[in-house]
Design an enzyme around this catalytic site. Sequence first.
Site, short mmCIF file in Angstrom:
data_model
loop_
_atom_site.label_atom_id
_atom_site.label_comp_id
_atom_site.label_asym_id
_atom_site.label_seq_id
_atom_site.Cartn_x
_atom_site.Cartn_y
_atom_site.Cartn_z
CG ASP A 268 30.54 -9.32 28.36
OD1 ASP A 268 29.82 -10.23 27.89
OD2 ASP A 268 31.68 -9.54 28.82
CB ALA B 221 33.29 -5.04 40.40
CE1 TYR B 222 33.89 -6.96 31.98
CE2 TYR B 222 32.16 -8.63 32.04
CZ TYR B 222 33.00 -7.81 31.32
OH TYR B 222 32.97 -7.84 29.95
N GLY B 223 30.08 -7.22 36.22
CA GLY B 223 28.68 -7.20 35.81
C GLY B 223 28.01 -5.88 36.16
CB SER C 124 31.48 -2.02 35.61
OG SER C 124 31.88 -3.16 34.85
#
Length: 242
Positions: A145, A157-159, A161
């Site tokens: 992303d 956590a998204y970043g 991951s």
Amino acid sequence: MSLSKQVILITGAGGGLGSAAALALAQQGAEIILLDKSIPKLEQSYDAIVAAGGPEPMLYPFDLAGANEDEYLELAAAVQQRYGSLQGLLHSAVEFSSYTPLAIHKTQDWGHTLNVNLNAAFLLTRVLLPVLQNSDHAAIVFTSDSAARQAKAYLGAYGVSKIALEALAGILADELEAGGKIRVNTLVPGPVNSPLRKKSYPGEDKAALPTPDSLAAVYRYLFGAASLGVTGQIIDAKTFEI
């Protein structure tokens, strides 16, 4: 760029980029293994492929976050038994809860996001490597992303991951390069009118964004003969040219 007799497994195939990739690759003749936890969404992707004249896909309902290691091994065994080999693996499943400061990030959300976006990608790749290595050539594609590739505030956590996923892809590409069989690349789709984008940017005018099917050419490239020998790369869809 025919993909006839190529078997490609796609996670998150029930919607968004995963279903768009499945349709694009099936239209080139690939046999798609559709993997998602939602059976109704899998059936929609199945119907779209069949309606477009693609080979009949295989449906595999699977909860990436909830499955244990034995269930991952059963998945690999099922693919091995039915097809004998695998020519492609696309990691398109994604989990995003919200933009959250680390100071108040919920432990459950943290664990679930890392399980779907990172741990599942590692485990699924590991159990499928023997099946991929049965092919003369195979491709593994991870999905990153552009917004999460730097350590920006509130990505949580998204970043983490996505940053870790790119490292995973790079390590795997380096380990497999000498074998000459399996190429490993990371796709950065850029802003696309997808369910993830709607959740992460709710106030944005989505009509101005490209649709998921705009990525068809880059998916065909990554899994087709044109990318043979290309490995360890981060492919930005916004600047991609064949």
